[in-house]
Scaffold this active site. Structure first.
Site, mmCIF file in Angstrom:
data_model
loop_
_atom_site.group_PDB
_atom_site.id
_atom_site.type_symbol
_atom_site.label_atom_id
_atom_site.label_comp_id
_atom_site.label_asym_id
_atom_site.label_seq_id
_atom_site.Cartn_x
_atom_site.Cartn_y
_atom_site.Cartn_z
ATOM 1 N N GLY A 99 -3.212 14.702 0.261
ATOM 2 C CA GLY A 99 -4.203 13.690 -0.111
ATOM 3 C C GLY A 99 -3.532 12.426 -0.638
ATOM 4 O O GLY A 99 -2.369 12.459 -1.013
ATOM 5 N N CYS A 100 -4.286 11.319 -0.628
ATOM 6 C CA CYS A 100 -3.706 10.044 -1.049
ATOM 7 C C CYS A 100 -4.022 9.683 -2.493
ATOM 8 O O CYS A 100 -3.439 8.757 -3.037
ATOM 9 C CB CYS A 100 -4.179 8.917 -0.151
ATOM 10 N N VAL A 101 -4.974 10.361 -3.109
ATOM 11 C CA VAL A 101 -5.290 10.016 -4.497
ATOM 12 C C VAL A 101 -5.009 11.173 -5.430
ATOM 13 O O VAL A 101 -4.993 11.020 -6.606
ATOM 14 C CB VAL A 101 -6.750 9.558 -4.705
#
Lengths: 101, 167
Positions: A99-101
């Site tokens: 995931g990016c966050v």
């Protein structure tokens, strides 16, 4: 490398290949390699990540960790300095967080 | 392994909702990987750190060739929102509401919260002195996470050796 670290397989980025090889002792040795001595707070995060990771098949993102454990971003970065995203996943024996966050 | 820590700096010059996110997302990823992050907000980018503006960022469908009906899950292929529709009152508000909903669905935080995360993780956030003066803004207009207002020259000093991304 200790005997315990040598007994399990890691990928080229240093993530454990088989999450079932993971043991708390192994976590301690991976952490030591990263220069981290594990405290109860670290374990709270590692246990959360193990649980989430095995349930979803993916290492939780930093935001999922802070939301899920109630540990602040500041504290998370202090506990796992210089890049908690990778470090937590490594120590918890999970793959690289996607995931990016 | 090099002795010096890798550094990255972002210059945010846009205040549109969609242009707010690239630096936040990449900056957060950088911090997660142990890279030092500095963000410099200039011109319209100051909206991102201005208390009155940060929760009201918008995206306009007018002249946005990427804004297609298919974004809403409609099977309309390449059909875009006609500019003549985009100028109708409420269209920008609708597009902004829609984009915020999409962002939330991805579990991506709103800009204000994202900036707090970046700040807590050690990113340095600065406003650009020249544009702050030009827009008549004051220190109290900015979010508490902002580290200060600096000149372009200060920014250059602070980011020596950093990779710089202009947005």
């Amino acid at each position: 490398m200790t005997a315990l670290l040598e007994s399990v397989a890691f990928n080229e980025e240093g993530f454990l290949l088989n999450p079932n090889d993971w043991t708390p002792e192994l976590a301690q040795e991976i952490a030591a390699q990263e220069g981290i001595e594990l405290t109860d707070k670290h374990w709270e995060i590692i246990n959360f990540c193990r649980e989430k990771g095995l349930e979803t098949g993916a290492a939780p993102t930093l935001r999922q960790i802070t939301k899920g454990t109630g540990i602040s971003t500041k504290e998370l970065f202090a506990l796992f300095p210089k890049g908690p995203a990778k470090k937590v996943a490594k120590i918890a024996g999970l793959g690289k967080p996607e995931g990016c966050v | 392994m090099s002795e010096e820590n890798r550094k990255i700096a972002f210059i945010c010059s846009k205040g549109d909702l969609d242009m707010a996110y690239p630096a936040l997302i990449m900056g957060w990823a950088a911090l997660g990987n142990g890279i030092d992050v500095t963000i410099f907000f200039t011109f319209w980018g100051l909206d991102l750190i201005t208390k009155k503006r940060v929760d009201k960022l918008e995206i306009a469908p007018v002249a946005n060739t990427s804004f297609k009906f298919s974004l809403m899950g409609l099977p309309t292929g390449n059909l875009g929102i006609p500019n003549i529709m985009g100028i109708l009152p409420g269209m920008t508000a609708f597009a902004s509401w829609f984009m915020k909903k999409k962002i939330e669905e991805m579990d991506v935080p709103p800009v204000r919260e994202y900036l707090e995360m970046l700040h807590d993780a050690g990113a340095k956030l600065y406003g650009c002195k020249m544009t702050v003066d030009m827009f008549g803004l004051k220190e109290e207009d900015f979010l508490p996470v902002v580290d200060g207002v600096v000149t372009a020259g200060d920014f250059m000093d602070m980011t020596e050796g950093a990779q710089i991304v202009f947005i």
